[in-house]
Design a protein around this motif. Structure first.
Motif, PDB file in Angstrom:
ATOM      1  N   UNK A   5      38.576  10.215 -18.362  1.00 27.74           N
ATOM      2  CA  UNK A   5      38.424  10.109 -16.911  1.00 27.74           C
ATOM      3  C   UNK A   5      39.452  11.020 -16.252  1.00 27.74           C
ATOM      4  N   UNK A  11      36.773  12.396  -7.215  1.00 32.97           N
ATOM      5  CA  UNK A  11      35.540  12.133  -7.959  1.00 32.97           C
ATOM      6  C   UNK A  11      35.787  11.236  -9.169  1.00 32.97           C
ATOM      7  N   UNK A  20      31.619  18.539 -19.094  1.00 33.51           N
ATOM      8  CA  UNK A  20      32.582  19.033 -18.110  1.00 33.51           C
ATOM      9  C   UNK A  20      32.606  18.090 -16.919  1.00 33.51           C
ATOM     10  N   UNK A  33      41.097  16.284 -22.393  1.00 33.30           N
ATOM     11  CA  UNK A  33      40.615  17.081 -21.258  1.00 33.30           C
ATOM     12  C   UNK A  33      41.297  18.452 -21.281  1.00 33.30           C
ATOM     13  N   UNK A 126      46.843  23.078 -13.361  1.00 29.10           N
ATOM     14  CA  UNK A 126      47.936  23.321 -14.320  1.00 29.10           C
ATOM     15  C   UNK A 126      48.392  24.783 -14.262  1.00 29.10           C
TER      16      UNK A 126
ATOM     17  N   UNK B  44      32.121  10.847  -9.483  1.00 36.39           N
ATOM     18  CA  UNK B  44      32.251  10.210 -10.780  1.00 36.39           C
ATOM     19  C   UNK B  44      31.340  10.771 -11.851  1.00 36.39           C
ATOM     20  N   UNK B  45      30.662  11.862 -11.579  1.00 39.34           N
ATOM     21  CA  UNK B  45      29.709  12.391 -12.525  1.00 39.34           C
ATOM     22  C   UNK B  45      30.333  13.335 -13.529  1.00 39.34           C
ATOM     23  N   UNK B  46      29.490  13.894 -14.339  1.00 39.09           N
ATOM     24  CA  UNK B  46      29.928  14.943 -15.265  1.00 39.09           C
ATOM     25  C   UNK B  46      28.776  15.930 -15.401  1.00 39.09           C
ATOM     26  N   UNK B  67      45.581  21.720 -22.691  1.00 45.43           N
ATOM     27  CA  UNK B  67      45.332  20.334 -22.300  1.00 45.43           C
ATOM     28  C   UNK B  67      45.671  20.139 -20.829  1.00 45.43           C
ATOM     29  N   UNK B  68      44.802  19.448 -20.148  1.00 43.66           N
ATOM     30  CA  UNK B  68      44.975  19.219 -18.716  1.00 43.66           C
ATOM     31  C   UNK B  68      45.947  18.075 -18.462  1.00 43.66           C
ATOM     32  N   UNK B  69      46.448  18.034 -17.249  1.00 46.13           N
ATOM     33  CA  UNK B  69      47.232  16.896 -16.777  1.00 46.13           C
ATOM     34  C   UNK B  69      46.280  15.930 -16.066  1.00 46.13           C
ATOM     35  N   UNK B  70      46.764  14.758 -15.755  1.00 43.69           N
ATOM     36  CA  UNK B  70      46.060  13.817 -14.895  1.00 43.69           C
ATOM     37  C   UNK B  70      44.689  13.392 -15.436  1.00 43.69           C
ATOM     38  N   UNK B  71      44.706  12.790 -16.598  1.00 46.33           N
ATOM     39  CA  UNK B  71      43.475  12.154 -17.095  1.00 46.33           C
ATOM     40  C   UNK B  71      43.863  11.038 -18.047  1.00 46.33           C
ATOM     41  N   UNK B  72      42.918  10.193 -18.327  1.00 46.98           N
ATOM     42  CA  UNK B  72      43.132   9.201 -19.380  1.00 46.98           C
ATOM     43  C   UNK B  72      41.841   9.044 -20.177  1.00 46.98           C
ATOM     44  N   UNK B  73      42.015   8.609 -21.430  1.00 43.33           N
ATOM     45  CA  UNK B  73      40.851   8.372 -22.285  1.00 43.33           C
ATOM     46  C   UNK B  73      40.342   6.958 -22.022  1.00 43.33           C
ATOM     47  N   UNK B  74      39.022   6.847 -21.922  1.00 45.28           N
ATOM     48  CA  UNK B  74      38.443   5.510 -21.771  1.00 45.28           C
ATOM     49  C   UNK B  74      38.370   4.850 -23.132  1.00 45.28           C
TER      50      UNK B  74
END
Lengths: 326, 84
Positions: A5, A11, A20, A33, A126, B44-46, B67-74
């Motif tokens: 997420x 969003x 994506x 991600x 980033x 909320x889509x992808x 790797x991106x910042x600001x996310x978490x794994x569900x």
């Protein structure tokens, strides 16, 4: 591997493995991600600061401007839709430009700032963050041109390395944001306030689109909100629409509509309301809000005269003019 | 007193035309009533991505796997047997 997420923008895309986000460029690979356009801009240009537009921030300075593929909005009037509405893997042009290369290029080109623009820089967050940190260490300023569709905590962290921002306030009702931009208004208003709270120099642009968001009552409400939440000294740019992308059926904004919109904004008490994309109009120039003295005369993106004192005051009445002038 | 059908003398092709116009009007009403909301995805889509092209361009150094910042794994969903 499960979904991830993304918490960067409102969003909050739940992205399955191999998919994506809505922005097309933040991709779930192996359960992590990835920021796929990091270090790979698709547009690199040197522009004048006035083109962002920023009229109260280092007038006439050269700015190295970069943008990538992807965007978290889908405006039907987007000027850069060939960039913004595509994923990185769809781009013909992808430069290799890690943060240190961008900073070096800015210095070689005699630029005093780097602008993160064209598509929304939030989707290459980033890359902005790392480049901006290095730019600041070299004495360069960092400028964002954004729609402000971002969550508060990531934005606060970005504000620490950003000197100036031009935020698009595209309309002033939720329906407009939903139907024309595929987004929502409230987070944008929150971002505008966050930029002010964090001390980032801010100017606001409203693109006036005939029949879509040119209602003078709405513009007056928007200007009132701007006055009350951002302050009378925060400049507002009312920009002329040119037919573009999915709104090519509409005509360019008539100049009289822009003039009347400007009158509404001035009437609620804003001090600096400019008309953009209407080259040669007198409302491109800056006047002292106290005594009306011409301070900066512009034509297009060029500064023709600058009469401000070194400490940013009106030379006649000594009124301090809001902005970052040196 | 003649009935309406008798007066108008509706033929089968008239009935078809009336039905066609009616269906068209219903369709227009549906779109207008919905406000055209279905044009763009909600939050909320992808999106699907051309993974082959993306992987190829990452491997070629034209794109990044940073790797991106600001996310978490569900948390992974459990199957019918309670396995993750």
């Amino acid at each position: 591997m499960g979904k991830v997420v993304c918490e960067l923008c409102p969003r909050r895309c739940a992205i399955p493995e191999g998919g994506a986000g809505d922005c097309r460029v933040r991709v779930n690979l192996d359960g992590r991600l990835r920021a796929t356009t990091y270090g790979h801009p698709s547009a690199v240009h040197v522009d004048p600061m006035e083109k962002k537009p920023l009229y109260h921030f280092r007038p006439g300075a050269r700015v190295l401007s970069i943008g990538t593929a992807g965007c978290n909005l889908h405006c039907r009037h987007c000027q850069n839709w060939q960039l913004s509405q595509r994923g990185g893997e769809e781009m013909e042009v992808l430069y290799e430009a890690p943060p240190e290369a961008v900073v070096a290029l800015a210095e070689v080109q005699g630029c005093r700032a780097i602008a993160y623009t064209y598509n929304d820089p939030i989707v290459f967050y980033e890359y902005v963050l790392d480049t901006a940190e290095q730019a600041r260490a070299r004495g360069l300023a960092n400028v964002l041109v954004t729609a402000g569709y971002v969550n508060r905590e990531p934005l606060r962290r970005l504000c620490a390395v950003v000197d100036a921002v031009n935020t698009d306030l595209k309309g002033f009702d939720e329906r407009f944001y939903r139907d024309v931009c595929g987004a929502s208004l409230k987070p944008v208003l929150d971002a505008l306030v966050t930029f002010r709270e964090e001390g980032v120099w801010q100017e606001v642009t409203h693109l006036v689109i005939p029949t879509v968001n040119d209602d003078l009552t709405m513009i007056r409400r928007m200007a009132r909100w701007h006055h009350d939440h951002l302050g009378a000294d925060t400049p507002l740019h009312l920009s002329r629409f040119q037919p573009m992308y999915r709104l090519r059926n509409l005509p360019p904004t008539p100049s009289e509509v822009l003039v009347r919109a400007r009158e509404e904004a001035l009437d609620v008490g804003l001090h600096h309301v400019y008309i953009g994309n209407l080259f040669g109009h007198e409302a491109e120039s800056t006047h002292c809000p106290r005594d009306g003295t011409l301070l900066i005369r512009r034509s297009g993106f060029r500064v023709l005269e600058n009469h401000l004192t070194e400490d940013g005051r009106c030379p006649v009445c000594r009124e301090r003019i809001a902005g970052v002038w040196s | 007193m003649k009935g309406l059908a008798g007066r108008l003398r509706l033929h089968s092709h008239d009935v078809l035309l009336v039905a066609f116009v009616g269906v068209t009007l219903l369709g227009i009403a549906g779109v207008l009533g919905g406000g055209g909301r279905a044009v763009l995805p909600d939050v909320g889509g992808s999106r699907r991505v051309d993974l082959e092209a993306l992987t190829r361009r990452i491997e070629a150094g034209e794109l990044s796997a940073r790797e991106a910042l600001w996310y978490h794994a569900e948390p992974a969903e459990r199957d019918g047997q309670g396995r993750l």
